[in-house]
Scaffold this motif. Sequence first.
Motif, PDB file in Angstrom:
ATOM      1  N   VAL A  24      63.378  37.380  69.745  1.00 35.15           N
ATOM      2  CA  VAL A  24      62.083  37.202  70.339  1.00 35.15           C
ATOM      3  C   VAL A  24      60.400  37.433  69.369  1.00 35.15           C
ATOM      4  O   VAL A  24      60.308  38.338  69.253  1.00 35.15           O
ATOM      5  CB  VAL A  24      61.352  36.617  71.506  1.00 35.15           C
ATOM      6  CG1 VAL A  24      59.723  35.531  71.517  1.00 35.15           C
ATOM      7  CG2 VAL A  24      62.397  35.962  72.645  1.00 35.15           C
ATOM      8  N   TYR A  25      60.719  36.699  68.191  1.00 33.71           N
ATOM      9  CA  TYR A  25      59.291  37.581  67.919  1.00 33.71           C
ATOM     10  C   TYR A  25      58.500  37.168  68.259  1.00 33.71           C
ATOM     11  O   TYR A  25      58.182  35.686  68.861  1.00 33.71           O
ATOM     12  CB  TYR A  25      59.629  36.660  66.183  1.00 33.71           C
ATOM     13  CG  TYR A  25      60.394  36.480  65.583  1.00 33.71           C
ATOM     14  CD1 TYR A  25      60.642  37.482  64.443  1.00 33.71           C
ATOM     15  CD2 TYR A  25      61.483  36.066  65.470  1.00 33.71           C
ATOM     16  CE1 TYR A  25      61.600  37.860  63.759  1.00 33.71           C
ATOM     17  CE2 TYR A  25      63.242  36.291  64.662  1.00 33.71           C
ATOM     18  CZ  TYR A  25      62.766  37.126  63.811  1.00 33.71           C
ATOM     19  OH  TYR A  25      64.218  37.144  62.884  1.00 33.71           O
ATOM     20  N   VAL A  26      57.315  37.719  67.782  1.00 31.85           N
ATOM     21  CA  VAL A  26      56.377  37.991  68.192  1.00 31.85           C
ATOM     22  C   VAL A  26      54.828  38.352  67.533  1.00 31.85           C
ATOM     23  O   VAL A  26      55.264  39.329  66.674  1.00 31.85           O
ATOM     24  CB  VAL A  26      55.856  39.529  69.743  1.00 31.85           C
ATOM     25  CG1 VAL A  26      54.478  39.271  69.687  1.00 31.85           C
ATOM     26  CG2 VAL A  26      56.941  39.310  70.716  1.00 31.85           C
ATOM     27  N   ASP A  27      54.194  37.295  67.280  1.00 34.11           N
ATOM     28  CA  ASP A  27      52.871  37.633  66.611  1.00 34.11           C
ATOM     29  C   ASP A  27      52.237  38.433  67.082  1.00 34.11           C
ATOM     30  O   ASP A  27      52.329  38.914  68.562  1.00 34.11           O
ATOM     31  CB  ASP A  27      52.139  36.407  66.661  1.00 34.11           C
ATOM     32  CG  ASP A  27      52.238  35.093  65.824  1.00 34.11           C
ATOM     33  OD1 ASP A  27      53.605  35.478  65.311  1.00 34.11           O
ATOM     34  OD2 ASP A  27      51.988  34.020  66.540  1.00 34.11           O
ATOM     35  N   GLU A  28      51.181  39.654  66.226  1.00 35.02           N
ATOM     36  CA  GLU A  28      50.562  40.892  66.413  1.00 35.02           C
ATOM     37  C   GLU A  28      49.229  39.693  66.226  1.00 35.02           C
ATOM     38  O   GLU A  28      49.086  40.037  64.924  1.00 35.02           O
ATOM     39  CB  GLU A  28      51.384  42.294  65.946  1.00 35.02           C
ATOM     40  CG  GLU A  28      52.039  42.696  66.852  1.00 35.02           C
ATOM     41  CD  GLU A  28      52.336  43.574  67.575  1.00 35.02           C
ATOM     42  OE1 GLU A  28      51.847  42.866  68.237  1.00 35.02           O
ATOM     43  OE2 GLU A  28      51.761  44.701  67.672  1.00 35.02           O
ATOM     44  N   THR A  29      48.263  40.656  66.839  1.00 33.02           N
ATOM     45  CA  THR A  29      47.297  40.120  66.965  1.00 33.02           C
ATOM     46  C   THR A  29      46.189  41.930  66.652  1.00 33.02           C
ATOM     47  O   THR A  29      46.701  42.388  66.965  1.00 33.02           O
ATOM     48  CB  THR A  29      45.770  39.231  68.193  1.00 33.02           C
ATOM     49  OG1 THR A  29      46.782  38.442  68.064  1.00 33.02           O
ATOM     50  CG2 THR A  29      45.052  39.523  67.024  1.00 33.02           C
ATOM     51  N   LEU A  30      45.583  41.670  64.929  1.00 33.18           N
ATOM     52  CA  LEU A  30      44.687  42.389  64.501  1.00 33.18           C
ATOM     53  C   LEU A  30      43.357  42.619  64.964  1.00 33.18           C
ATOM     54  O   LEU A  30      42.926  41.443  64.496  1.00 33.18           O
ATOM     55  CB  LEU A  30      44.966  42.380  63.171  1.00 33.18           C
ATOM     56  CG  LEU A  30      46.564  43.296  62.758  1.00 33.18           C
ATOM     57  CD1 LEU A  30      47.325  42.319  62.621  1.00 33.18           C
ATOM     58  CD2 LEU A  30      46.447  43.780  60.867  1.00 33.18           C
TER      59      LEU A  30
END
Length: 166
Positions: free
Chosen positions: A155-161
């Motif tokens: 599963v690809y996961v976005d990262e919030t910066l």
Amino acid sequence: MSLIVRQVSINDAQGITDVLNPIIIEGLYTVLDTTFTVDEEKEFIAQFPKRGVFTVVVNEDDSKIIGFQNIEPFASYTKAFDHVGIIGTFVSSGSRGQGVSKKLFQSTFEVAKAKGYEKLFAYVRGDNERALAAYLKQGFEVVGVARKHAKVGDVYVDETLIEKFL
């Protein structure tokens, strides 16, 4: 609950793995995907950067570590980033929502300033709304989203910066 906040010692390795490994196994709040042994954690603490900040919070009632936070230098290959640290925060599932992270942030910010940090930066899983809310409450701001930045299993996961100037 009475809390003690202090800097880490090598003897905290068991308590840290007791907090961290269940979070990793749960697979919802971190992109870390491999648990750590107590010996690996001891080595991590022993090798932790001198300019790093590693704070633990202990429940005074039973002397158990219920959370920790660390800051590592953003980069070591240039002095241009010496003022920036990468922060991570972990709180045991049974202790969330009880002010643990707030206590960690207070201490960590103070120590970070004393060590010359001016800015803290973090990557928060895009689907970890609770963690993002905790950081925003402490004055962090969202500066972007890295799409499909991590791949946990299949599963690809976005990262919030996010970032905060101290």
